[in-house]
Design a protein around this motif. Structure first.
Motif, PDB file in Angstrom:
ATOM      1  N   ILE A  43      -6.536-125.979 -27.319  1.00  0.00           N
ATOM      2  CA  ILE A  43      -7.336-125.887 -26.093  1.00  0.00           C
ATOM      3  C   ILE A  43      -6.395-126.098 -24.913  1.00  0.00           C
ATOM      4  O   ILE A  43      -5.702-127.103 -24.836  1.00  0.00           O
ATOM      5  N   ASP A  44      -6.356-125.126 -24.017  1.00  0.00           N
ATOM      6  CA  ASP A  44      -5.525-125.202 -22.816  1.00  0.00           C
ATOM      7  C   ASP A  44      -6.409-125.190 -21.577  1.00  0.00           C
ATOM      8  O   ASP A  44      -7.486-124.598 -21.569  1.00  0.00           O
ATOM      9  N   THR A  45      -5.937-125.841 -20.531  1.00  0.00           N
ATOM     10  CA  THR A  45      -6.598-125.780 -19.227  1.00  0.00           C
ATOM     11  C   THR A  45      -5.836-124.783 -18.368  1.00  0.00           C
ATOM     12  O   THR A  45      -4.620-124.874 -18.245  1.00  0.00           O
ATOM     13  N   ILE A  46      -6.564-123.822 -17.819  1.00  0.00           N
ATOM     14  CA  ILE A  46      -5.937-122.838 -16.936  1.00  0.00           C
ATOM     15  C   ILE A  46      -6.590-122.933 -15.560  1.00  0.00           C
ATOM     16  O   ILE A  46      -7.661-123.514 -15.408  1.00  0.00           O
ATOM     17  N   SER A  50     -10.791-117.752  -7.705  1.00  0.00           N
ATOM     18  CA  SER A  50     -12.138-117.186  -7.766  1.00  0.00           C
ATOM     19  C   SER A  50     -12.470-116.518  -6.445  1.00  0.00           C
ATOM     20  O   SER A  50     -12.507-117.170  -5.399  1.00  0.00           O
ATOM     21  N   LYS A  51     -12.733-115.217  -6.505  1.00  0.00           N
ATOM     22  CA  LYS A  51     -13.139-114.489  -5.298  1.00  0.00           C
ATOM     23  C   LYS A  51     -14.573-114.855  -4.897  1.00  0.00           C
ATOM     24  O   LYS A  51     -14.913-114.862  -3.725  1.00  0.00           O
ATOM     25  N   THR A  52     -15.396-115.178  -5.882  1.00  0.00           N
ATOM     26  CA  THR A  52     -16.795-115.505  -5.615  1.00  0.00           C
ATOM     27  C   THR A  52     -16.925-116.814  -4.847  1.00  0.00           C
ATOM     28  O   THR A  52     -17.648-116.897  -3.853  1.00  0.00           O
ATOM     29  N   VAL A  53     -16.238-117.849  -5.317  1.00  0.00           N
ATOM     30  CA  VAL A  53     -16.334-119.169  -4.703  1.00  0.00           C
ATOM     31  C   VAL A  53     -15.314-119.328  -3.584  1.00  0.00           C
ATOM     32  O   VAL A  53     -15.524-120.081  -2.642  1.00  0.00           O
ATOM     33  N   GLY A  54     -14.203-118.619  -3.703  1.00  0.00           N
ATOM     34  CA  GLY A  54     -13.172-118.688  -2.671  1.00  0.00           C
ATOM     35  C   GLY A  54     -12.197-119.842  -2.859  1.00  0.00           C
ATOM     36  O   GLY A  54     -11.518-120.234  -1.925  1.00  0.00           O
ATOM     37  N   THR A  55     -12.143-120.414  -4.066  1.00  0.00           N
ATOM     38  CA  THR A  55     -11.217-121.506  -4.353  1.00  0.00           C
ATOM     39  C   THR A  55     -10.557-121.253  -5.711  1.00  0.00           C
ATOM     40  O   THR A  55     -10.879-120.297  -6.401  1.00  0.00           O
ATOM     41  N   THR A  56      -9.660-122.142  -6.055  1.00  0.00           N
ATOM     42  CA  THR A  56      -9.060-122.090  -7.382  1.00  0.00           C
ATOM     43  C   THR A  56      -9.963-122.848  -8.343  1.00  0.00           C
ATOM     44  O   THR A  56     -10.369-123.968  -8.069  1.00  0.00           O
ATOM     45  N   ARG A  57     -10.289-122.214  -9.467  1.00  0.00           N
ATOM     46  CA  ARG A  57     -11.178-122.816 -10.469  1.00  0.00           C
ATOM     47  C   ARG A  57     -10.383-123.201 -11.700  1.00  0.00           C
ATOM     48  O   ARG A  57      -9.335-122.635 -11.980  1.00  0.00           O
ATOM     49  N   LYS A  58     -10.900-124.151 -12.466  1.00  0.00           N
ATOM     50  CA  LYS A  58     -10.310-124.542 -13.741  1.00  0.00           C
ATOM     51  C   LYS A  58     -11.201-124.054 -14.871  1.00  0.00           C
ATOM     52  O   LYS A  58     -12.420-123.965 -14.725  1.00  0.00           O
ATOM     53  N   ALA A  59     -10.567-123.743 -15.999  1.00  0.00           N
ATOM     54  CA  ALA A  59     -11.312-123.329 -17.186  1.00  0.00           C
ATOM     55  C   ALA A  59     -10.574-123.817 -18.424  1.00  0.00           C
ATOM     56  O   ALA A  59      -9.349-123.930 -18.421  1.00  0.00           O
ATOM     57  N   LEU A  60     -11.341-124.111 -19.468  1.00  0.00           N
ATOM     58  CA  LEU A  60     -10.769-124.448 -20.765  1.00  0.00           C
ATOM     59  C   LEU A  60     -10.765-123.188 -21.619  1.00  0.00           C
ATOM     60  O   LEU A  60     -11.769-122.477 -21.696  1.00  0.00           O
ATOM     61  N   VAL A  61      -9.622-122.923 -22.264  1.00  0.00           N
ATOM     62  CA  VAL A  61      -9.488-121.734 -23.099  1.00  0.00           C
ATOM     63  C   VAL A  61      -9.071-122.179 -24.494  1.00  0.00           C
ATOM     64  O   VAL A  61      -8.076-122.891 -24.653  1.00  0.00           O
ATOM     65  N   TYR A  62      -9.839-121.771 -25.503  1.00  0.00           N
ATOM     66  CA  TYR A  62      -9.495-122.069 -26.896  1.00  0.00           C
ATOM     67  C   TYR A  62      -8.769-120.874 -27.478  1.00  0.00           C
ATOM     68  O   TYR A  62      -9.247-119.736 -27.388  1.00  0.00           O
ATOM     69  N   THR A  63      -7.621-121.106 -28.075  1.00  0.00           N
ATOM     70  CA  THR A  63      -6.908-120.052 -28.799  1.00  0.00           C
ATOM     71  C   THR A  63      -6.864-120.447 -30.268  1.00  0.00           C
ATOM     72  O   THR A  63      -6.584-121.590 -30.611  1.00  0.00           O
TER      73      THR A  63
END
Length: 70
Positions: A43-46, A50-63
């Protein structure tokens, strides 16, 4: 009126015998212990803009195990 009272009583009593699940079942022994024989992914955090919110968002990605970027 008499029929509606009997119907309501019948519905209440029938609800006592019908249940969505039983509560007396136990989980299998060792269900919550990590199994070393099972390969695990990562699990990585990236962060992404975000163009919708206008800020940088965080997401968890499972590989999955063995995943390699191309």
């Amino acid at each position: 009126m008499n029929k509606s009272v009997i119907l309501a009583l019948g519905l209440v009593l029938s609800g006592m015998f019908v249940s969505a699940q039983t509560l007396d079942q136990q989980a299998p022994q060792g269900f919550d212990v990590e199994n070393a024989a099972v390969s695990h992914g990562k699990i990585d955090t990236i962060q992404y803009p975000s163009k919708t919110v206008g800020t940088t968002r965080k997401a968890l990605v499972y590989t999955p195990p063995g995943f390699k970027k191309k």
